[in-house]
Motif scaffolding. Structure first.
Motif, PDB file in Angstrom:
ATOM      1  N   LYS A 119       0.834  -1.205   0.000  1.00  0.00           N
ATOM      2  CA  LYS A 119       0.000   0.000   0.000  1.00  0.00           C
ATOM      3  C   LYS A 119       0.868   1.253   0.000  1.00  0.00           C
ATOM      4  CE  LYS A 119      -3.906  -1.983   2.552  1.00  0.00           C
ATOM      5  NZ  LYS A 119      -4.654  -1.905   3.836  1.00  0.00           N
ATOM      6  N   ARG A 123       1.034   4.276  -2.674  1.00  0.00           N
ATOM      7  CA  ARG A 123       0.814   5.678  -2.283  1.00  0.00           C
ATOM      8  C   ARG A 123       1.978   6.554  -2.738  1.00  0.00           C
ATOM      9  NH1 ARG A 123      -0.265   3.319   2.947  1.00  0.00           N
ATOM     10  NH2 ARG A 123      -2.477   2.873   3.110  1.00  0.00           N
ATOM     11  N   LYS A 150      -5.074   6.830 -11.947  1.00  0.00           N
ATOM     12  CA  LYS A 150      -6.344   6.119 -11.724  1.00  0.00           C
ATOM     13  C   LYS A 150      -6.116   4.618 -11.555  1.00  0.00           C
ATOM     14  CE  LYS A 150     -10.501   8.279 -13.268  1.00  0.00           C
ATOM     15  NZ  LYS A 150     -11.503   8.501 -14.276  1.00  0.00           N
ATOM     16  N   GLU A 153      -4.579   4.007  -8.167  1.00  0.00           N
ATOM     17  CA  GLU A 153      -5.583   4.206  -7.118  1.00  0.00           C
ATOM     18  C   GLU A 153      -6.542   3.026  -7.049  1.00  0.00           C
ATOM     19  OE1 GLU A 153      -7.066   8.090  -8.223  1.00  0.00           O
ATOM     20  OE2 GLU A 153      -5.759   9.079  -6.746  1.00  0.00           O
ATOM     21  N   LYS A 154      -6.866   2.472  -8.193  1.00  0.00           N
ATOM     22  CA  LYS A 154      -7.735   1.291  -8.224  1.00  0.00           C
ATOM     23  C   LYS A 154      -7.033   0.105  -7.568  1.00  0.00           C
ATOM     24  CE  LYS A 154     -10.646  -1.462 -11.222  1.00  0.00           C
ATOM     25  NZ  LYS A 154     -11.216  -1.660 -12.548  1.00  0.00           N
ATOM     26  N   ASP A 157      -7.089   0.689  -3.905  1.00  0.00           N
ATOM     27  CA  ASP A 157      -8.424   0.441  -3.379  1.00  0.00           C
ATOM     28  C   ASP A 157      -8.685  -1.063  -3.246  1.00  0.00           C
ATOM     29  OD1 ASP A 157     -11.032   1.330  -2.493  1.00  0.00           O
ATOM     30  OD2 ASP A 157     -11.805   0.589  -4.416  1.00  0.00           O
ATOM     31  N   ASN A 158      -8.222  -1.847  -4.206  1.00  0.00           N
ATOM     32  CA  ASN A 158      -8.400  -3.300  -4.142  1.00  0.00           C
ATOM     33  C   ASN A 158      -7.625  -3.917  -2.981  1.00  0.00           C
ATOM     34  OD1 ASN A 158     -10.159  -3.424  -6.311  1.00  0.00           O
ATOM     35  ND2 ASN A 158      -8.530  -3.781  -7.801  1.00  0.00           N
ATOM     36  N   HIS A 160      -7.274  -2.500  -0.132  1.00  0.00           N
ATOM     37  CA  HIS A 160      -8.021  -2.150   1.084  1.00  0.00           C
ATOM     38  C   HIS A 160      -9.208  -3.074   1.326  1.00  0.00           C
ATOM     39  CE1 HIS A 160      -5.947   1.445   2.356  1.00  0.00           C
ATOM     40  NE2 HIS A 160      -5.908   1.861   1.106  1.00  0.00           N
ATOM     41  N   ARG A 161      -9.692  -3.688   0.259  1.00  0.00           N
ATOM     42  CA  ARG A 161     -10.849  -4.576   0.387  1.00  0.00           C
ATOM     43  C   ARG A 161     -10.386  -5.970   0.776  1.00  0.00           C
ATOM     44  NH1 ARG A 161     -13.698  -2.798  -5.172  1.00  0.00           N
ATOM     45  NH2 ARG A 161     -14.066  -0.660  -4.564  1.00  0.00           N
TER      46      ARG A 161
END
Length: 170
Positions: A119, A123, A150, A153-154, A157-158, A160-161
């Motif tokens: 992560k 970032r 983008k 960021e995707k 985001d994945n 984080h899930r």
């Protein structure tokens, strides 16, 4: 990070640095050193390195005191709940614990550590691209940078899930 630690250790060994200095051999409280080595999950093989280094200075290691301390320290280190802490901090496990719970917890913590590292890398990459975007004047390059941001960021985001899967039997 462990890659850098390994390289440092290899460089230290190749440069002839000893694990303990002659001065330390003279003044060491071997019981305390053993406790400290055990508490830090060091391999018991370190004792032979102490013996070799100190013998070069004609100093005898109190192996019995060190072993007693090491056994005390390693019991504390090998507590199952410490496994998670060691892994979560990204520390290397030297295979010194006899119980499987420590290793199970270590692996859980280590997985979380590695996920956080991924992560953070994403970032950092996003921040770097955003800095480039802020100073870019070419319209096409800006468009490409925005797309790259983008995508990153995707991916972030994945991460984080939670990865959840279900199996349904009928």
């Amino acid at each position: 990070m462990s890659k850098y630690i390994s390289l440092f250790c290899a460089a230290t060994i190749l440069s002839g640095c000893q694990v303990i200095s002659p001065k330390e051999c003279q003044s060491t409280d071997w019981l305390s050193r053993g406790i400290n080595d055990g508490n830090n999950g060091r391999s018991a093989n370190i004792l032979s390195e102490y013996i070799q280094a100190c013998s070069e200075a004609n100093i005898t290691v109190d192996s019995k005191a060190w072993r007693s301390g090491y056994n005390t320290g390693i019991r504390s280190y090998c507590a199952p709940e410490n496994g998670y802490t060691v892994g979560r901090q990204g520390l290397t496990y030297n295979g010194v614990c006899p119980n499987s719970e420590f290793l199970k917890n270590y692996n859980t913590g280590r997985s979380e550590y590695e996920l956080e590292q991924q992560k953070q890398e994403l970032r950092n990459e996003i921040a770097q691209l955003k800095n480039q975007l802020a100073s870019e004047t070419d319209r096409e390059k800006k468009k490409t940078l925005k797309q790259d941001i983008k995508q990153l960021e995707k991916r972030l985001d994945n991460l984080h899930r939670p990865n959840i899967s279900f199996e349904i039997s009928l």
